[in-house]
Design a protein around this motif. Structure first.
Motif, PDB file in Angstrom:
ATOM      1  N   ALA A   1      44.948  92.922   7.037  1.00  0.00           N
ATOM      2  CA  ALA A   1      45.417  91.544   7.173  1.00  0.00           C
ATOM      3  C   ALA A   1      44.469  90.606   6.454  1.00  0.00           C
TER       4      ALA A   1
ATOM      5  N   LEU B   1      40.551  90.633  14.914  1.00  0.00           N
ATOM      6  CA  LEU B   1      40.498  90.697  13.453  1.00  0.00           C
ATOM      7  C   LEU B   1      39.069  91.057  13.085  1.00  0.00           C
TER       8      LEU B   1
ATOM      9  N   GLY C   1      40.699  91.328   6.177  1.00  0.00           N
ATOM     10  CA  GLY C   1      40.134  91.911   7.387  1.00  0.00           C
ATOM     11  C   GLY C   1      41.066  92.986   7.907  1.00  0.00           C
ATOM     12  N   THR C   2      40.766  93.518   9.073  1.00  0.00           N
ATOM     13  CA  THR C   2      41.605  94.546   9.677  1.00  0.00           C
ATOM     14  C   THR C   2      41.976  94.094  11.077  1.00  0.00           C
ATOM     15  N   VAL C   3      43.270  94.121  11.379  1.00  0.00           N
ATOM     16  CA  VAL C   3      43.703  93.764  12.728  1.00  0.00           C
ATOM     17  C   VAL C   3      43.790  95.042  13.560  1.00  0.00           C
TER      18      VAL C   3
ATOM     19  N   ILE D   1      47.008  84.270  10.597  1.00  0.00           N
ATOM     20  CA  ILE D   1      46.613  85.574  10.059  1.00  0.00           C
ATOM     21  C   ILE D   1      47.890  86.282   9.604  1.00  0.00           C
TER      22      ILE D   1
ATOM     23  N   HIS E   1      43.017  86.275   6.320  1.00  0.00           N
ATOM     24  CA  HIS E   1      42.980  84.914   6.835  1.00  0.00           C
ATOM     25  C   HIS E   1      43.689  84.064   5.787  1.00  0.00           C
TER      26      HIS E   1
END
Lengths: 280, 170
Positions: free
Chosen positions: A174, A197, A183-185, A212, A176
């Motif tokens: 994912a 996140l 990033g990683t959710v 996000i 921002h």
């Protein structure tokens, strides 16, 4: 030999216990890896049809809400259509059609209905009423009108099983939306409305309420599909990463209609990655 | 066993359908799962032997597993409690002692005996199910809460079902 047999006979209950437990552990281990086949193809049809008939009863109770959601989505899509300028039929300038649009068809959405869904386990799964007969394959993404739901893990003829985002072993790439940082959710395992996140550094200005969305770094989801909004954000103890908690946009407790995403260029993307594995 | 074969068969079918069709959809206060089908396993007569018990546990729990999409987890827990059950029963003998071929129910041996007999078994069942499902001790307190709440909820339903539908004569 006789002694051995009598020993085995005396403790037969214990050995039967070990044998049966070994069988159960084999079942668990075989299904533990969520990428691999998890439900047997023979029972999936029966279990699925029983699930579907019970869902048929309970779905009457959510009809009003589902109708409203679908109507809202229709209205949103209608407004998108209307915002496109109409083609000038009588005009000297040629109509602005650039090329054949079928060439650029990348994602196809297949609508499906959720026949079974869990949200209270640590690794939650759901089942939908479309399967390989409708062109579904393992690894496809699943969304609804609110955002990301999960991905397909296994398909039988008429049903498919998916791992929902509420699964501690199902990270999703994912970003921002404002800063475009990746990033990683990942779900935390307890509250079905929150997730975390990971891997954002403190130099990113994350504010409460920021959106996000999915990143373009995967071949499962199209980019910029809603995942959730930031609930809280603070740097961790060592100031290396931000602890970002997000409110998920999908209400998993009342999941009813979803879309399965078929990516027509995924085989091409995957084969490129497989031929140059060291680059990725 | 044979005396109650029809009753056990009917309760097997009814309790398992209740489990997968009705109780699967309810989770009380987000943590209390109900495993009503354990009533069938717990009510099997005292002297029916290890192997019968474990096989019945395996079969019924695998059916439950298919619907919960957790193949093997409920099965391993059920086989475990069915192995422990006869040993545990020797430790918690009711005041009048066991009668052969009688169902292990509230109606036959009384409520206080049933609670002391069933509660630890249901609790160990819930512990195995939730810890194996979580796959780690990362959510230790959450998992323990789930196991305790599920034990209480299951116990309540198991006892009330017996008061409402099970034969009362001993």
């Amino acid at each position: 030999m006789g002694q051995l047999l009598s020993f085995l006979y005396r403790f037969r209950a214990f050995f039967t216990f070990l044998l049966l437990e070994a069988f159960c552990i084999w079942l668990i281990v075989r299904n533990n890896d969520y990428q691999r086949s998890s439900f047997s193809k023979t029972t999936a049809g029966l279990v699925g049809s029983i699930n579907e008939s019970t869902e048929n009863i309970s779905e009457y109770f959510s009809l009003k809400r589902v109708n409203q959601e679908l109507a809202e989505e229709n209205a949103r899509l209608k407004s998108l259509l209307l915002s496109n300028p109409a083609l000038p039929l009588v005009s000297l300038s040629p109509p602005p059609i650039v090329s054949d649009s079928t060439d650029s068809l990348i994602y196809e959405l297949i609508p499906a209905e959720v026949v079974r869904n869990s949200i209270r386990n640590t690794n939650n799964t759901f089942m939908i009423n479309k399967g390989s007969n409708d062109g579904l394959e393992a690894g496809m993404g699943v969304i609804n009108s609110f955002g990301v739901v999960g991905k397909i893990r296994d398909v039988s003829k008429n049903y498919a099983q998916g791992i929902s985002l509420l699964n501690t072993r199902n990270p999703i790439s994912a970003k921002h939306k404002i800063s475009e940082r990746m990033g990683t959710v990942l779900w935390e395992g307890v509250n079905p409305q929150r997730a975390r996140l990971l891997y954002l550094t403190p130099d990113v200005g994350v504010e409460v309420g920021d959106t996000i969305v999915t990143s373009s770094f995967n071949s499962i989801f199209p980019k910029e599909i809603m995942v959730g909004t930031v609930r809280s954000s603070e740097p961790d103890k060592n100031n290396t990463y931000l602890n970002v908690e997000i409110d998920l946009s999908v209400e998993f407790g009342s999941l009813s209609f979803v879309y399965v995403i078929k990516n027509h260029v995924k085989p091409e993307q995957d084969s490129l990655i497989n031929t140059n594995p060291q680059l990725f | 066993m044979s005396k109650h074969a029809i009753f056990l068969g009917v309760s097997f079918v009814l309790l398992l359908s209740l489990q997968v069709l009705v109780f699967r959809n309810f989770v009380f206060v987000h943590v209390g799962f109900t495993f009503i089908y354990l009533l069938f396993l717990l009510s099997i007569p005292v002297d029916s032997g290890f192997t019968t018990g474990m096989l019945l546990g395996l079969v019924s729990a695998i059916i439950v597993d298919l619907f919960y999409q957790t193949l093997g987890i409920h099965a391993s827990a059920a086989v475990f409690i069915m192995f422990v059950r006869p040993i545990w029963m020797k430790l918690v003998v009711p005041r009048s002692g066991y009668e052969s071929n009688e169902l292990a129910t509230v109606g036959n041996y009384g409520i206080s005996w049933f609670l002391s007999y069933a509660a630890p078994l249901i609790f160990s069942y819930c512990c195995i199910v939730f810890f194996v499902e979580a796959g780690s001790s990362q959510f230790f307190w959450h998992t323990i809460t789930k196991a305790l709440a599920s034990t209480v909820v299951t116990l309540v339903f198991v006892v009330f079902t017996q008061y409402l539908f099970y034969p009362k004569t001993s």
